[in-house]
Design a protein around this motif. Structure first.
Motif, mmCIF file in Angstrom:
data_model
loop_
_atom_site.group_PDB
_atom_site.id
_atom_site.type_symbol
_atom_site.label_atom_id
_atom_site.label_comp_id
_atom_site.label_asym_id
_atom_site.label_seq_id
_atom_site.Cartn_x
_atom_site.Cartn_y
_atom_site.Cartn_z
ATOM 1 N N GLY A 116 -3.453 2.952 -5.158
ATOM 2 C CA GLY A 116 -2.887 2.535 -3.611
ATOM 3 C C GLY A 116 -4.281 2.331 -2.628
ATOM 4 N N THR A 117 -5.176 2.924 -3.329
ATOM 5 C CA THR A 117 -6.301 2.841 -2.597
ATOM 6 C C THR A 117 -6.867 1.115 -2.834
ATOM 7 O OG1 THR A 117 -6.821 5.330 -2.784
ATOM 8 C CG2 THR A 117 -8.716 4.159 -2.712
ATOM 9 N N VAL A 118 -7.071 1.559 -3.703
ATOM 10 C CA VAL A 118 -7.708 -0.894 -4.316
ATOM 11 C C VAL A 118 -6.924 -1.392 -3.132
ATOM 12 C CG1 VAL A 118 -7.445 -2.345 -6.237
ATOM 13 C CG2 VAL A 118 -8.520 0.512 -6.496
ATOM 14 N N SER A 119 -5.691 -0.702 -3.716
ATOM 15 C CA SER A 119 -5.208 -1.939 -2.497
ATOM 16 C C SER A 119 -4.980 -2.057 -1.387
ATOM 17 C CB SER A 119 -3.464 -1.651 -2.976
ATOM 18 O OG SER A 119 -2.530 -1.608 -3.855
ATOM 19 N N GLN A 120 -5.438 -0.550 -0.462
ATOM 20 C CA GLN A 120 -6.317 -0.999 0.906
ATOM 21 C C GLN A 120 -7.712 -1.129 1.058
ATOM 22 O OE1 GLN A 120 -5.809 3.775 2.216
ATOM 23 N NE2 GLN A 120 -3.607 3.237 1.617
ATOM 24 N N ASN A 121 -7.735 -1.341 0.212
ATOM 25 C CA ASN A 121 -9.381 -1.607 0.221
ATOM 26 C C ASN A 121 -9.954 -3.230 0.100
ATOM 27 O OD1 ASN A 121 -10.764 1.204 0.396
ATOM 28 N ND2 ASN A 121 -11.158 1.192 -1.557
ATOM 29 N N VAL A 122 -8.717 -3.952 -0.809
ATOM 30 C CA VAL A 122 -8.660 -5.292 -1.324
ATOM 31 C C VAL A 122 -8.120 -5.558 -0.033
ATOM 32 C CG1 VAL A 122 -7.071 -7.267 -2.674
ATOM 33 C CG2 VAL A 122 -7.951 -5.374 -3.480
ATOM 34 N N ASN A 123 -7.092 -5.162 0.941
ATOM 35 C CA ASN A 123 -6.470 -5.241 2.453
ATOM 36 C C ASN A 123 -7.703 -5.813 3.036
ATOM 37 O OD1 ASN A 123 -3.545 -6.205 0.632
ATOM 38 N ND2 ASN A 123 -3.194 -3.892 1.883
ATOM 39 N N HIS A 124 -8.611 -4.042 2.950
ATOM 40 C CA HIS A 124 -9.529 -4.297 4.040
ATOM 41 C C HIS A 124 -10.263 -5.665 4.147
ATOM 42 C CE1 HIS A 124 -12.481 -2.800 7.226
ATOM 43 N NE2 HIS A 124 -13.688 -2.642 5.794
ATOM 44 N N MET A 125 -11.178 -5.971 2.473
ATOM 45 C CA MET A 125 -12.426 -7.039 2.483
ATOM 46 C C MET A 125 -11.409 -8.164 2.852
ATOM 47 S SD MET A 125 -13.473 -8.168 -1.189
ATOM 48 C CE MET A 125 -11.622 -8.013 -2.258
ATOM 49 N N ALA A 126 -10.524 -8.703 2.518
ATOM 50 C CA ALA A 126 -9.353 -9.332 2.931
ATOM 51 C C ALA A 126 -9.563 -10.183 4.747
ATOM 52 C CB ALA A 126 -8.079 -9.728 2.896
ATOM 53 N N GLU A 127 -9.470 -9.147 5.202
ATOM 54 C CA GLU A 127 -8.725 -9.120 6.824
ATOM 55 C C GLU A 127 -10.602 -8.864 7.202
ATOM 56 O OE1 GLU A 127 -7.679 -5.271 7.887
ATOM 57 O OE2 GLU A 127 -5.105 -5.550 7.104
ATOM 58 N N GLN A 128 -11.574 -8.942 6.556
ATOM 59 C CA GLN A 128 -12.698 -9.173 7.017
ATOM 60 C C GLN A 128 -13.410 -10.137 6.641
ATOM 61 O OE1 GLN A 128 -14.939 -6.873 8.985
ATOM 62 N NE2 GLN A 128 -12.673 -5.371 9.215
ATOM 63 N N THR A 182 0.661 -1.114 -0.166
ATOM 64 C CA THR A 182 -0.325 -0.392 -0.343
ATOM 65 C C THR A 182 0.717 0.692 -0.241
ATOM 66 O OG1 THR A 182 0.109 -0.242 2.257
ATOM 67 C CG2 THR A 182 -1.313 -1.058 1.027
ATOM 68 N N SER A 183 1.713 1.117 -0.339
ATOM 69 C CA SER A 183 3.031 1.915 -0.538
ATOM 70 C C SER A 183 2.629 3.063 -1.643
ATOM 71 C CB SER A 183 4.120 1.656 -0.387
ATOM 72 O OG SER A 183 4.079 1.377 -2.171
ATOM 73 N N ARG A 184 1.504 3.635 -3.026
ATOM 74 C CA ARG A 184 1.483 3.569 -3.146
ATOM 75 C C ARG A 184 0.736 5.057 -2.849
ATOM 76 N NH1 ARG A 184 1.809 1.681 -9.640
ATOM 77 N NH2 ARG A 184 0.474 3.589 -9.747
ATOM 78 N N LEU A 185 0.481 6.067 -3.837
ATOM 79 C CA LEU A 185 -0.762 7.201 -3.093
ATOM 80 C C LEU A 185 -1.828 7.869 -4.263
ATOM 81 C CD1 LEU A 185 1.918 9.742 -1.523
ATOM 82 C CD2 LEU A 185 0.425 7.951 -0.237
ATOM 83 N N ASP A 186 -1.616 6.695 -5.340
ATOM 84 C CA ASP A 186 -2.461 6.590 -6.530
ATOM 85 C C ASP A 186 -4.123 6.111 -6.214
ATOM 86 O OD1 ASP A 186 -1.887 4.846 -7.538
ATOM 87 O OD2 ASP A 186 -0.935 5.561 -9.433
ATOM 88 N N GLU A 187 -4.674 6.062 -7.557
ATOM 89 C CA GLU A 187 -5.867 5.354 -6.830
ATOM 90 C C GLU A 187 -5.902 3.468 -6.914
ATOM 91 O OE1 GLU A 187 -6.018 7.394 -9.563
ATOM 92 O OE2 GLU A 187 -6.962 8.637 -9.768
#
Length: 281
Positions: A14-26, A7-12
């Protein structure tokens, strides 16, 4: 499920990566919860099977001896019948507790709220409990606020919860000993505590006391005071929480204090007094 995107990227992306990680955690948490539920169900089946089989095996054994007339004299025959009957009572108690616990824990229960004088209800229960405690070598000490405590509760279920706490204190009290019952009412808060002295337990044991099927060796080990099946405190916890209250244990070096805290609307300070028969039945 264990893999996470960088999640080091600050563009779109990076946001997608954060959302995918959140989904995986849930999803991972949900899978873990389902595994725990399945494990809990299997544990429940195992414990129930064991606790039902033990008295049932004894009943079959005694009935088989009676059927074969394998007894010496009328006295031994009566003893077999008496023992078999006691085991059927244990079976009935276990089945009743299982049914009650299942209903309470799954929300399949109708609460019958009525205005009750909680003070009178506790007095009545303690008057019935005192001879039982005295017979076991335990002195009952009452410290109840003198005024009526009118509140809206399901009295029958609350009686079941309090009775479980009283019997638990009796089973685990040092003999000779005492059980102290305190009732305090201040404003909207009503607090009931049941105290006794027993053997110390560990912090880990404290945390498991309200779990179903958690049992410990009782100090009252005779036939008049069975050890139980580890459902009494679980039932008490469910009953109290269904009525908007909370229940907890204070323990220090063998000194036990079980607490029930309930809240009542101010409007309930006035109302008719509802009394119940023996143990609310």
């Amino acid at each position: 499920m264990d893999y996470r995107l960088p999640t080091s990227r600050l563009d779109e992306l990076g946001t997608v990566s954060q959302n995918v990680n959140h989904m995986a955690e849930q999803l991972q948490k949900q899978v873990e919860r389902e595994r725990q539920l399945e494990s809990s169900r299997m544990e429940l089946i195992t414990n129930v099977s064991h606790d039902l089989r033990t008295p049932l095996t004894s009943i079959i054994g005694y009935l088989d001896l009676l059927k074969k007339q394998a007894f010496q004299g009328e006295e031994e025959r009566e003893r077999y019948i008496h023992n078999a009957f006691n085991k059927t009572q244990q079976l009935k108690t276990l089945i009743d507790d299982l049914f009650e616990y299942t209903r309470l824990s799954h929300g399949d229960v109708q609460m019958n709220f009525q205005e009750v004088d909680f003070h009178s209800l506790i007095e009545q229960m303690l008057s019935e409990f005192e001879p039982v405690a005295r017979e076991q070598g335990v002195n009952l000490i009452k410290a109840l606020s003198p005024d009526p405590v009118i509140m809206s509760i399901d009295a029958e279920k609350m009686v079941r919860a309090i009775d479980n706490l009283l019997m638990n204190a009796l089973k685990f009290s040092i003999i000779p000993g005492e059980i102290r019952v305190n009732l305090f009412s201040g404003g909207r808060v009503v607090k009931l505590s049941i105290e006794n002295q027993g053997n110390p337990i560990t912090k880990e044991q404290e945390e498991q006391l309200f779990e179903r099927f958690y049992t410990m060796h009782t100090l009252q080990s005779d036939g008049n005071m069975p050890s139980g099946y580890g459902l009494g405190l679980s039932i008490a916890k469910n009953v109290v929480e269904l009525q908007g209250g909370r229940i907890w244990l204070d323990h220090h070096e063998g000194y036990y204090k079980f607490n029930i805290e309930l809240k009542r609307p101010i409007a309930n300070n006035r109302g008719k007094k509802v009394l119940y028969g023996e143990h609310g039945e």
